[in-house]
Design a protein around this motif. Structure first.
Motif, PDB file in Angstrom:
ATOM      1  N   GLY A 213       2.924  17.201   6.079  1.00 19.84           N
ATOM      2  CA  GLY A 213       2.008  18.307   5.806  1.00 19.84           C
ATOM      3  C   GLY A 213       2.492  19.232   4.710  1.00 19.84           C
ATOM      4  N   ASP A 214       3.708  18.988   4.223  1.00 18.53           N
ATOM      5  CA  ASP A 214       4.284  19.848   3.181  1.00 18.53           C
ATOM      6  C   ASP A 214       4.133  19.149   1.829  1.00 18.53           C
ATOM      7  N   HIS A 215       3.213  19.622   1.013  1.00 20.37           N
ATOM      8  CA  HIS A 215       2.918  18.996  -0.274  1.00 20.37           C
ATOM      9  C   HIS A 215       3.624  19.772  -1.383  1.00 20.37           C
ATOM     10  N   ASN A 216       4.557  19.094  -2.069  1.00 22.96           N
ATOM     11  CA  ASN A 216       5.329  19.834  -3.074  1.00 22.96           C
ATOM     12  C   ASN A 216       5.859  18.953  -4.204  1.00 22.96           C
ATOM     13  N   ALA A 217       5.339  17.744  -4.367  1.00 27.60           N
ATOM     14  CA  ALA A 217       5.847  16.861  -5.416  1.00 27.60           C
ATOM     15  C   ALA A 217       4.714  16.013  -5.993  1.00 27.60           C
ATOM     16  N   ASN A 218       4.957  15.439  -7.140  1.00 29.68           N
ATOM     17  CA  ASN A 218       4.045  14.455  -7.725  1.00 29.68           C
ATOM     18  C   ASN A 218       4.643  13.068  -7.551  1.00 29.68           C
ATOM     19  N   LEU A 219       3.790  12.078  -7.425  1.00 30.76           N
ATOM     20  CA  LEU A 219       4.249  10.712  -7.221  1.00 30.76           C
ATOM     21  C   LEU A 219       3.574   9.788  -8.229  1.00 30.76           C
ATOM     22  N   TYR A 220       4.386   8.991  -8.928  1.00 30.90           N
ATOM     23  CA  TYR A 220       3.859   7.991  -9.863  1.00 30.90           C
ATOM     24  C   TYR A 220       4.269   6.613  -9.356  1.00 30.90           C
ATOM     25  N   VAL A 221       3.358   5.666  -9.487  1.00 27.08           N
ATOM     26  CA  VAL A 221       3.622   4.315  -8.994  1.00 27.08           C
ATOM     27  C   VAL A 221       3.302   3.310 -10.092  1.00 27.08           C
ATOM     28  N   GLU A 222       3.993   2.189 -10.051  1.00 28.68           N
ATOM     29  CA  GLU A 222       3.671   1.049 -10.905  1.00 28.68           C
ATOM     30  C   GLU A 222       3.149  -0.063 -10.000  1.00 28.68           C
ATOM     31  N   LEU A 223       1.907  -0.453 -10.236  1.00 26.71           N
ATOM     32  CA  LEU A 223       1.280  -1.463  -9.398  1.00 26.71           C
ATOM     33  C   LEU A 223       1.884  -2.841  -9.672  1.00 26.71           C
ATOM     34  N   ALA A 224       1.947  -3.636  -8.636  1.00 22.69           N
ATOM     35  CA  ALA A 224       2.419  -5.008  -8.802  1.00 22.69           C
ATOM     36  C   ALA A 224       1.402  -5.801  -9.626  1.00 22.69           C
ATOM     37  N   PRO A 225       1.832  -6.888 -10.263  1.00 27.88           N
ATOM     38  CA  PRO A 225       0.894  -7.687 -11.064  1.00 27.88           C
ATOM     39  C   PRO A 225      -0.323  -8.115 -10.241  1.00 27.88           C
ATOM     40  N   ASN A 226      -1.491  -8.070 -10.895  1.00 29.42           N
ATOM     41  CA  ASN A 226      -2.767  -8.498 -10.302  1.00 29.42           C
ATOM     42  C   ASN A 226      -3.229  -7.610  -9.152  1.00 29.42           C
ATOM     43  N   VAL A 227      -2.650  -6.415  -9.027  1.00 34.37           N
ATOM     44  CA  VAL A 227      -3.090  -5.454  -8.010  1.00 34.37           C
ATOM     45  C   VAL A 227      -3.812  -4.307  -8.710  1.00 34.37           C
ATOM     46  N   THR A 228      -5.027  -4.021  -8.296  1.00 31.91           N
ATOM     47  CA  THR A 228      -5.790  -2.926  -8.885  1.00 31.91           C
ATOM     48  C   THR A 228      -5.541  -1.634  -8.124  1.00 31.91           C
ATOM     49  N   ALA A 229      -5.848  -0.527  -8.762  1.00 34.91           N
ATOM     50  CA  ALA A 229      -5.704   0.766  -8.100  1.00 34.91           C
ATOM     51  C   ALA A 229      -6.643   0.868  -6.905  1.00 34.91           C
ATOM     52  N   ALA A 230      -7.831   0.271  -7.016  1.00 37.61           N
ATOM     53  CA  ALA A 230      -8.787   0.305  -5.901  1.00 37.61           C
ATOM     54  C   ALA A 230      -8.229  -0.440  -4.686  1.00 37.61           C
ATOM     55  N   ARG A 231      -7.609  -1.591  -4.937  1.00 32.51           N
ATOM     56  CA  ARG A 231      -7.019  -2.355  -3.828  1.00 32.51           C
ATOM     57  C   ARG A 231      -5.851  -1.596  -3.200  1.00 32.51           C
ATOM     58  N   ALA A 232      -5.011  -1.007  -4.053  1.00 29.68           N
ATOM     59  CA  ALA A 232      -3.869  -0.244  -3.546  1.00 29.68           C
ATOM     60  C   ALA A 232      -4.342   0.951  -2.725  1.00 29.68           C
ATOM     61  N   SER A 233      -5.381   1.636  -3.202  1.00 24.17           N
ATOM     62  CA  SER A 233      -5.910   2.797  -2.484  1.00 24.17           C
ATOM     63  C   SER A 233      -6.460   2.401  -1.127  1.00 24.17           C
ATOM     64  N   ALA A 234      -7.157   1.269  -1.084  1.00 24.40           N
ATOM     65  CA  ALA A 234      -7.700   0.798   0.193  1.00 24.40           C
ATOM     66  C   ALA A 234      -6.582   0.482   1.182  1.00 24.40           C
ATOM     67  N   SER A 235      -5.454  -0.008   0.680  1.00 21.97           N
ATOM     68  CA  SER A 235      -4.341  -0.375   1.556  1.00 21.97           C
ATOM     69  C   SER A 235      -3.655   0.841   2.165  1.00 21.97           C
ATOM     70  N   ILE A 236      -3.530   1.920   1.403  1.00 20.40           N
ATOM     71  CA  ILE A 236      -2.742   3.076   1.861  1.00 20.40           C
ATOM     72  C   ILE A 236      -3.607   4.224   2.364  1.00 20.40           C
TER      73      ILE A 236
END
Length: 785
Positions: A213-236
């Motif tokens: 519940g404590d939000h205080n950072a930014n997070l950047y990710v590198e998607l694995a090959p052939n993985v879209t942001a939409a698919r990653a979002s649905a997973s998490i």
């Protein structure tokens, strides 16, 4: 054959120098504007493309539900980074948590300077393809090793190799492990001069924080090959939902390639952002270039009778219509080539001004093959568009009529020209009205009551333990000096509240669990120093020890509680109970274009900034020098740095101000191009009616009558343009204003003033040629009769 076309085209250009110059200057100006806008758009759409694999980078985001609304935010809980690495190895190749450390103090011997700094996990530099000058891209793996930019390296170490050397950052020593090239302007990390290792004792709060519940950072990710942001979002998406009980929250990742241009969300989905300006300027560039092409069309068709005999002779000796079309198109392409060369000169000369206006660092990519391919295509296409109508118009003349001298352009031959003139001035008027509306919106927000007094308000960051320990001594000495009237400290600057947290109160409804409040720790003198207004209850008082457990609310927060009289109520924040002692009027803390957010002010907790109000009536430079001496006495290890609140507040208008400035320049140039064509048409019309004017003068016509005769047609066209432009501008700008919660109206006088101004400009443009023709001696104009 093509060589012959160009030779004839060149002869026609040199034969009619005035009209050729008008065409070339008008078309060159239009092409220059199109080039400038093209460079600006290319810079915008390439934002954050610095990384080699930018297409696979994304930013972690939260989706929060509550109070009937959905909020998207880029500040996440730090446990999210570890969870994505551990639970979704097939989805995410790498992740990196980041948070800003502010302007840290760097010390090397006697050298001390401040630089924008980040704490980041080790994969960030490689994910973003930092270009290493020296050292290792993996330097952040070592908790005691940092990376610095090339400019910071030069400032601290000169030309010597800094790798392995020690620099003190605030109160902790770090070894230099890597030097990277300074990041470009069009990247999210522009201006970052150093990156500190995430797993360092100075960053222990973030390392040990496991609270979702404590939000205080930014997070950047590198998607694995052939993985879209939409698919990653649905997973998490539901990863954190069961871990947060105070409100409903979900997760997603958003592609870096879209994060800059599509940065506005509605109901959890992208709804626009800076992409609006990209489309806006794209349309402006196309229309301004079209205006220049219209000038060429109008002047070419207006002088059709001058070239009718040439067309007749060519057709008589066997020229086909297709050949004549290519002849006239070659002339327009030649004009476009010359105009493009002129546009390169204009762009090169104006780029420094344009960069300053737009806040960018653009240049013409002369060494880029793609640029020249696009330039050639752009020039040829412009030439073909500009010459298309004249080519087909001139090539259809009948040789029998032309050579008998019976050819006349016809009663309705000028209708297409008039329609094009109307289009020109419709575009120009729409740009003028749009620019005025943008500036009115800026002025409207600037004049919005801030809820506090910004005049003479100065803030200084509490950046060292020395300053933190000696705050009371600094405050006492500042007040005794007479340089300031009030001094206070707070956890956030008055114009930049950032954090969000949950507050509990009596009668709180279940659906209010996700209502977030800014929370600001303040010393008792804060309200008096900033000049806020008490709406209910009282202010914090230094001689009330119990005020360390006191809380004040802004009006928006008090309204959200639903309590008829919130003063005296007990509210809970992070497990501690606070008594509400007062309510202050709402203050503008972030964007002046948005509605006020709920905020609570607490009488305890850490503070990170000192706010002072300079005593009025004293020279600012002398006052600041005296204040600096006091700060140096108690904080000798840190360079003196301060910010005027008024200056910081003014930066909130930079985006709209830049857009308004650019739009005003383009509107002015659009008017110039339109008037240039109008000037040429007026000259031609005056030339065509020379004998008519001479006869009218002989019959007693007055100068004013002749002036009106030559000017009224153009004024009618501008009046028609105004009728068309007003509804178009009103619809377009009304939709644009919907992007702002706090917005100005569009009064009738904006349209009236734009129309009157355009009519005046038209009169001034046309009158020169009209009066010149009207004042001509009739003896000369009628001599050939």
């Amino acid at each position: 054959m093509f060589k012959n076309y160009l030779l004839i085209a060149w002869r026609n250009l040199t034969k009619n120098k005035i009209y050729s110059i008008i065409n070339i200057v008008g078309l060159g100006t239009g092409m220059a504007i199109a080039l400038l806008i093209g460079l600006w758009i290319a810079d915008e759409v390439s934002f954050d493309h610095y990384a080699a694999d930018h297409g696979r980078l994304a930013q972690g985001m939260v989706i929060q539900y509550g109070n009937g609304q959905i909020y998207n935010g880029t500040v996440v809980a730090t446990p999210m980074g570890q969870a994505l690495r551990d639970k979704y190895p097939g989805i995410f190749k790498r992740t990196a948590l980041v948070h800003g450390a502010g302007n840290c103090l760097y010390s090397i011997g006697d050298k001390r300077l401040r630089a924008a700094t980040l704490y980041a996990q080790q994969d960030l530099p490689s994910m973003w393809s930092f270009h290493l000058v020296r050292g290792s891209i993996d330097a952040l793996k070592d908790p005691s090793t940092m990376m610095i930019s090339q400019s910071l390296s030069t400032a601290l170490f000169g030309t010597s190799d800094p790798i392995g050397k020690i620099s003190r950052v605030d109160d902790i020593e770090f070894r230099i492990g890597g030097v990277y090239e300074d990041l470009p302007v069009n990247t999210s990390f522009y201006g970052v001069k150093a990156v500190l290792p995430w797993y360092n004792q100075a960053n222990s709060y973030y390392i040990q924080n496991t609270d979702w519940g404590d939000h205080n950072a930014n997070l950047y990710v590198e998607l694995a090959p052939n993985v879209t942001a939409a698919r990653a979002s649905a997973s998490i998406r539901t990863l954190c939902t069961p871990l947060i009980t105070a409100w409903k929250e979900e997760l997603m990742v958003y592609p870096i390639d879209r994060a800059y241009l599509y940065n506005q969300f509605k109901n959890g989905f992208p709804s626009g952002g800076r992409i609006t300006f990209v489309w806006l300027f794209s349309i402006i560039g196309v229309f301004v270039l079209l205006l220049a092409c219209i000038n060429f069309m109008n002047l070419s068709t207006a002088r059709s009778e001058k070239r009718a005999r040439e067309v007749g002779i060519r057709k008589t000796i066997g020229s086909l219509k297709q050949q004549l079309v290519w002849q006239f198109l070659s002339e327009s392409v030649l004009v476009a080539v010359i105009a493009f060369l002129l546009s390169l000169v204009l762009v090169s000369a104006s780029l420094p001004f344009f960069n300053d206006l737009s806040g960018k660092q653009m240049s013409l990519p002369f060494n880029n093959l793609l640029f020249w391919c696009l330039a050639i295509a752009f020039t040829v296409l412009t030439g073909l568009i500009a010459g298309s109508y004249p080519a087909f118009y001139l090539s259809r003349f009948r040789p029998v009529q032309v050579l008998k001298g019976a050819f006349r352009a016809g009663r309705y031959a000028s209708l297409p020209r008039k329609a094009l003139v109307v289009l020109q001035f419709t575009v120009s008027l729409t740009l003028i009205i749009g620019t005025v509306v943008v500036y009115r919106q800026i002025l409207f927000a600037r004049e919005r009551p801030a809820g506090y007094n910004r005049d003479g308000l100065v803030t200084v960051d509490i950046n060292t333990n020395d300053l933190s320990k000696h705050y009371e001594a600094v405050r006492t000495e500042l007040l005794a000096s007479g340089l300031v009237s009030d001094v206070a400290a707070s956890s956030m600057k008055i114009d930049n509240f950032q954090n969000n947290n949950v507050v509990d109160w009596r009668g709180k409804r279940p659906d209010q669990g996700s209502v977030f409040f800014f929370n600001v720790n303040v010393t008792p003198e804060f309200g008096k120093t900033v000049g806020w207004t008490i709406a209910q209850g009282r202010d914090f008082l230094r001689d009330h020890p119990t005020d360390s457990s006191a809380m004040m609310l802004n009006e928006t927060a008090a309204k959200i509680t639903g309590l008829s009289n919130v003063v005296g109520e007990t509210m809970t924040f992070f497990g501690k109970k606070y008594t509400v002692i007062g309510v202050v009027k709402d203050m503008v803390n972030l964007s002046p274009y948005d509605s006020t957010r709920p905020a609570v002010f607490l009488g305890d907790g850490y503070v990170s900034a000192i706010t002072m109000r300079l005593r009025p009536g004293q020279p600012a430079d002398r006052t600041l020098a005296g204040i600096e001496a006091i700060f140096k006495k108690y904080n000798p290890s840190s360079p003196w740095a301060y910010q005027f609140t008024d200056d910081d507040y003014g930066r909130r208008f930079e985006t709209e101000q830049r857009i308004g400035n650019l739009a005003s320049v383009f509107a002015g140039l659009a008017i110039f191009i339109s008037c240039l064509g109008l000037f040429g048409l007026a000259a031609f019309m005056a030339e065509q009616r020379t004998k008519e004017i001479g006869i009218r003068k002989v019959l007693g016509a007055r100068l004013f009558t002749l002036w009106g005769l030559l000017s009224k047609d153009f004024l009618r066209l501008v009046a028609l343009s105004l009728i068309i432009a007003i509804p178009l501008a009103w619809i377009g700008m009304s939709q644009w204003l919907q992007n702002y919660s706090y917005r100005a109206s569009i009064p009738w006088w904006v349209f009236a003033a734009a129309g009157a101004g355009m009519l005046l400009i038209t009169l001034l443009t046309v009158s020169f040629q009209s009066l010149r023709a009207a004042m001509m001696n009739p003896t000369k104009s009628l001599r050939s009769e």
